[in-house]
Design a protein around this motif. Structure first.
Motif, short mmCIF file in Angstrom:
data_model
loop_
_atom_site.label_atom_id
_atom_site.label_comp_id
_atom_site.label_asym_id
_atom_site.label_seq_id
_atom_site.Cartn_x
_atom_site.Cartn_y
_atom_site.Cartn_z
N PRO A 87 0.81 -1.22 0.00
CA PRO A 87 0.00 0.00 0.00
C PRO A 87 0.85 1.27 0.00
CG PRO A 87 -0.86 -1.57 1.57
CD PRO A 87 0.41 -2.16 1.07
N ALA A 88 1.98 1.27 0.74
CA ALA A 88 2.82 2.48 0.80
C ALA A 88 3.43 2.78 -0.57
CB ALA A 88 3.92 2.31 1.85
N GLY A 89 4.00 1.75 -1.21
CA GLY A 89 4.62 1.94 -2.52
C GLY A 89 3.60 2.36 -3.56
N ASP A 108 9.41 -7.20 -4.86
CA ASP A 108 9.45 -8.65 -4.86
C ASP A 108 8.08 -9.15 -5.33
OD1 ASP A 108 10.20 -11.19 -4.36
OD2 ASP A 108 9.90 -11.10 -2.20
N ARG A 109 7.03 -8.63 -4.71
CA ARG A 109 5.69 -8.97 -5.18
C ARG A 109 4.77 -7.78 -4.96
NH1 ARG A 109 2.71 -12.60 -0.66
NH2 ARG A 109 3.32 -11.31 1.08
N PHE A 110 3.90 -7.54 -5.92
CA PHE A 110 2.99 -6.40 -5.80
C PHE A 110 1.89 -6.77 -4.80
CE2 PHE A 110 -0.47 -3.60 -6.63
CZ PHE A 110 0.18 -2.39 -6.83
N GLY A 111 1.59 -5.87 -3.89
CA GLY A 111 0.53 -6.11 -2.91
C GLY A 111 1.06 -6.17 -1.49
N GLY A 112 2.27 -6.69 -1.34
CA GLY A 112 2.88 -6.74 -0.01
C GLY A 112 2.10 -7.62 0.95
N LEU A 115 -1.49 -9.20 0.71
CA LEU A 115 -1.75 -10.45 -0.01
C LEU A 115 -1.84 -11.64 0.94
CD1 LEU A 115 0.54 -10.54 -3.16
CD2 LEU A 115 -1.93 -10.63 -3.11
N ASP A 116 -1.28 -11.48 2.13
CA ASP A 116 -1.22 -12.61 3.05
C ASP A 116 -2.44 -12.75 3.94
OD1 ASP A 116 1.28 -13.23 2.10
OD2 ASP A 116 2.29 -11.92 3.54
N THR A 117 -3.42 -11.91 3.73
CA THR A 117 -4.60 -11.98 4.60
C THR A 117 -5.89 -11.84 3.80
OG1 THR A 117 -5.67 -11.03 6.53
CG2 THR A 117 -4.46 -9.50 5.16
N ALA A 119 -8.87 -11.03 5.59
CA ALA A 119 -9.71 -10.04 6.27
C ALA A 119 -8.97 -8.74 6.53
CB ALA A 119 -10.19 -10.62 7.58
N ILE A 120 -9.39 -7.68 5.85
CA ILE A 120 -8.86 -6.35 6.12
C ILE A 120 -10.02 -5.54 6.69
CG2 ILE A 120 -7.95 -4.22 5.08
CD1 ILE A 120 -5.85 -6.29 4.86
N GLU A 121 -9.80 -4.99 7.89
CA GLU A 121 -10.97 -4.43 8.57
C GLU A 121 -10.89 -2.97 8.95
OE1 GLU A 121 -11.79 -7.24 11.67
OE2 GLU A 121 -13.04 -8.37 10.25
N GLY A 152 8.94 -9.43 -8.92
CA GLY A 152 9.90 -10.53 -8.93
C GLY A 152 11.33 -10.03 -8.81
N GLN A 153 11.51 -8.79 -8.34
CA GLN A 153 12.84 -8.20 -8.22
C GLN A 153 13.12 -7.83 -6.77
OE1 GLN A 153 14.81 -8.02 -10.88
NE2 GLN A 153 13.15 -8.85 -12.11
N LEU A 154 14.28 -8.22 -6.27
CA LEU A 154 14.67 -7.85 -4.91
C LEU A 154 15.77 -6.81 -4.98
CD1 LEU A 154 15.01 -10.97 -2.59
CD2 LEU A 154 13.61 -8.94 -2.24
C1 LIG Z 1 -2.03 -11.45 8.24
C2 LIG Z 1 -2.09 -9.94 8.17
C3 LIG Z 1 -3.29 -9.29 8.42
C4 LIG Z 1 -3.35 -7.89 8.36
N1 LIG Z 1 -4.56 -7.28 8.59
C5 LIG Z 1 -4.65 -5.95 8.51
C6 LIG Z 1 -5.90 -5.26 8.68
O1 LIG Z 1 -6.94 -5.87 8.89
N2 LIG Z 1 -5.91 -3.90 8.59
C7 LIG Z 1 -4.77 -3.19 8.34
O2 LIG Z 1 -4.85 -1.96 8.26
N3 LIG Z 1 -3.57 -3.80 8.16
C8 LIG Z 1 -3.49 -5.14 8.24
N4 LIG Z 1 -2.27 -5.76 8.08
C9 LIG Z 1 -1.08 -4.91 7.93
C10 LIG Z 1 -0.93 -4.37 6.53
O3 LIG Z 1 -0.96 -5.44 5.59
C11 LIG Z 1 0.38 -3.60 6.46
O4 LIG Z 1 0.32 -2.54 7.41
C12 LIG Z 1 0.62 -2.99 5.10
O5 LIG Z 1 0.66 -4.02 4.11
C13 LIG Z 1 1.95 -2.22 5.09
O6 LIG Z 1 2.12 -1.71 3.81
P1 LIG Z 1 3.53 -1.32 3.24
O7 LIG Z 1 3.33 -0.92 1.82
O8 LIG Z 1 4.16 -0.36 4.18
O9 LIG Z 1 4.45 -2.64 3.36
P2 LIG Z 1 4.24 -4.13 2.84
O10 LIG Z 1 2.82 -4.49 2.66
O11 LIG Z 1 5.06 -4.95 3.78
O12 LIG Z 1 4.92 -4.12 1.41
C14 LIG Z 1 6.32 -4.15 1.27
C15 LIG Z 1 6.61 -4.25 -0.22
O13 LIG Z 1 8.00 -4.14 -0.41
C16 LIG Z 1 8.48 -5.23 -1.17
N5 LIG Z 1 9.86 -5.43 -0.76
C17 LIG Z 1 10.36 -5.54 0.50
N6 LIG Z 1 11.70 -5.62 0.46
C18 LIG Z 1 12.05 -5.52 -0.86
C19 LIG Z 1 13.29 -5.52 -1.55
N7 LIG Z 1 14.46 -5.63 -0.91
N8 LIG Z 1 13.27 -5.42 -2.89
C20 LIG Z 1 12.12 -5.31 -3.58
N9 LIG Z 1 10.91 -5.29 -2.95
C21 LIG Z 1 10.89 -5.40 -1.62
C22 LIG Z 1 7.52 -6.36 -0.88
O14 LIG Z 1 7.54 -7.34 -1.92
C23 LIG Z 1 6.21 -5.58 -0.87
O15 LIG Z 1 5.77 -5.33 -2.18
C24 LIG Z 1 -2.19 -7.14 8.10
C25 LIG Z 1 -0.97 -7.80 7.83
C26 LIG Z 1 -0.92 -9.19 7.84
C27 LIG Z 1 0.39 -9.91 7.52
#
Ligand SMILES: Cc1cc2nc3c(=O)[nH]c(=O)nc-3n(C[C@H](O)[C@H](O)[C@H](O)COP(=O)(O)OP(=O)(O)OC[C@H]3O[C@@H](n4cnc5c(N)ncnc54)[C@H](O)[C@@H]3O)c2cc1C
Length: 157
Positions: A87-89, A108-112, A115-117, A119-121, A152-154
């Motif tokens: 979501p941040a990206g 690495d994967r779109f969605g972060g 994708l692992d859950t 239920a988002i509430e 698919g890129q780290l």
């Molecule tokens: C099981 C579960 C349930 C959740 N339920 C809720 C909920 O109900 N409500 C809520 O608000 N939040 C919930 N969250 C939390 C929410 O998913 C996170 O707060 C949110 O995804 C954070 O977004 P982000 O973009 O900061 O990071 P992330 O979602 O962690 O995304 C990180 C991104 O960076 C990429 N990445 C990381 N390192 C590298 C690298 N070295 N090179 C390339 N790409 C990289 C990853 O592939 C990914 O695309 C839940 C999380 C989980 C795991």
């Protein structure tokens, strides 16, 4: 499993068998399976955890990394290259692209984590949704703009 189902449907040379560990505990024990799904190719461990069809094809294709590196090297530089497709990206990409800045997302994967859950509430203004649905909406929103999404890129520091 959905990715493998899809591949088997499209290509009659591909077959796969799904095994429910709860029903075949002996199989789990003999293979020492610690995480699901665990994928075995011709008896050898091939992958563990969530994999997309792209991940599987990349792993099967020995020259995938080389082809991807060539494709990345051929791209013009970005004004803003965002590492991470959660979501941040996605938000950063939308705001940058809206300003007409040449923007790319490398992840690495779109969605972060979303994708692992299922239920988002507490996503503001959406009382309840499902992770994959939210990711599909995120991707559609990002694609409203000229953002190059490279998965698919780290990135390494
Ligand atoms: C099981 C579960 C349930 C959740 N339920 C809720 C909920 O109900 N409500 C809520 O608000 N939040 C919930 N969250 C939390 C929410 O998913 C996170 O707060 C949110 O995804 C954070 O977004 P982000 O973009 O900061 O990071 P992330 O979602 O962690 O995304 C990180 C991104 O960076 C990429 N990445 C990381 N390192 C590298 C690298 N070295 N090179 C390339 N790409 C990289 C990853 O592939 C990914 O695309 C839940 C999380 C989980 C795991």
């Amino acid at each position: 499993m959905q990715a493998l189902n899809l591949m088997a449907l499209l290509n009659p040379n591909i077959k796969h068998t799904m095994i429910d560990g709860a029903l075949f505990q002996q199989e789990v024990d003999s293979k020492n399976v610690m995480a699901v799904p665990s994928i075995y190719l011709n008896g050898e461990l091939f992958g563990q955890g969530r994999m997309t069809a792209d991940d599987i094809v990349d792993k099967l294709d020995d020259s995938a990394a080389e082809k991807q590196a060539d494709a990345l090297n051929a791209k013009d530089p970005y004004d803003v290259l965002i590492v991470g497709g959660g979501p941040a990206g996605a938000s950063a990409a939308i705001y940058a692209a809206r300003k007409g800045i040449r923007t790319g997302i490398v992840a690495d994967r779109f969605g972060g984590q979303v994708l692992d859950t299922m239920a988002i509430e507490n996503f503001i203004s959406v009382s309840e949704t499902e992770g994959p649905k939210l990711v599909a909406n995120l991707e559609a929103h990002v694609k409203d703009y000229e953002v190059d999404i490279m998965t698919g890129q780290l990135a390494s520091g």
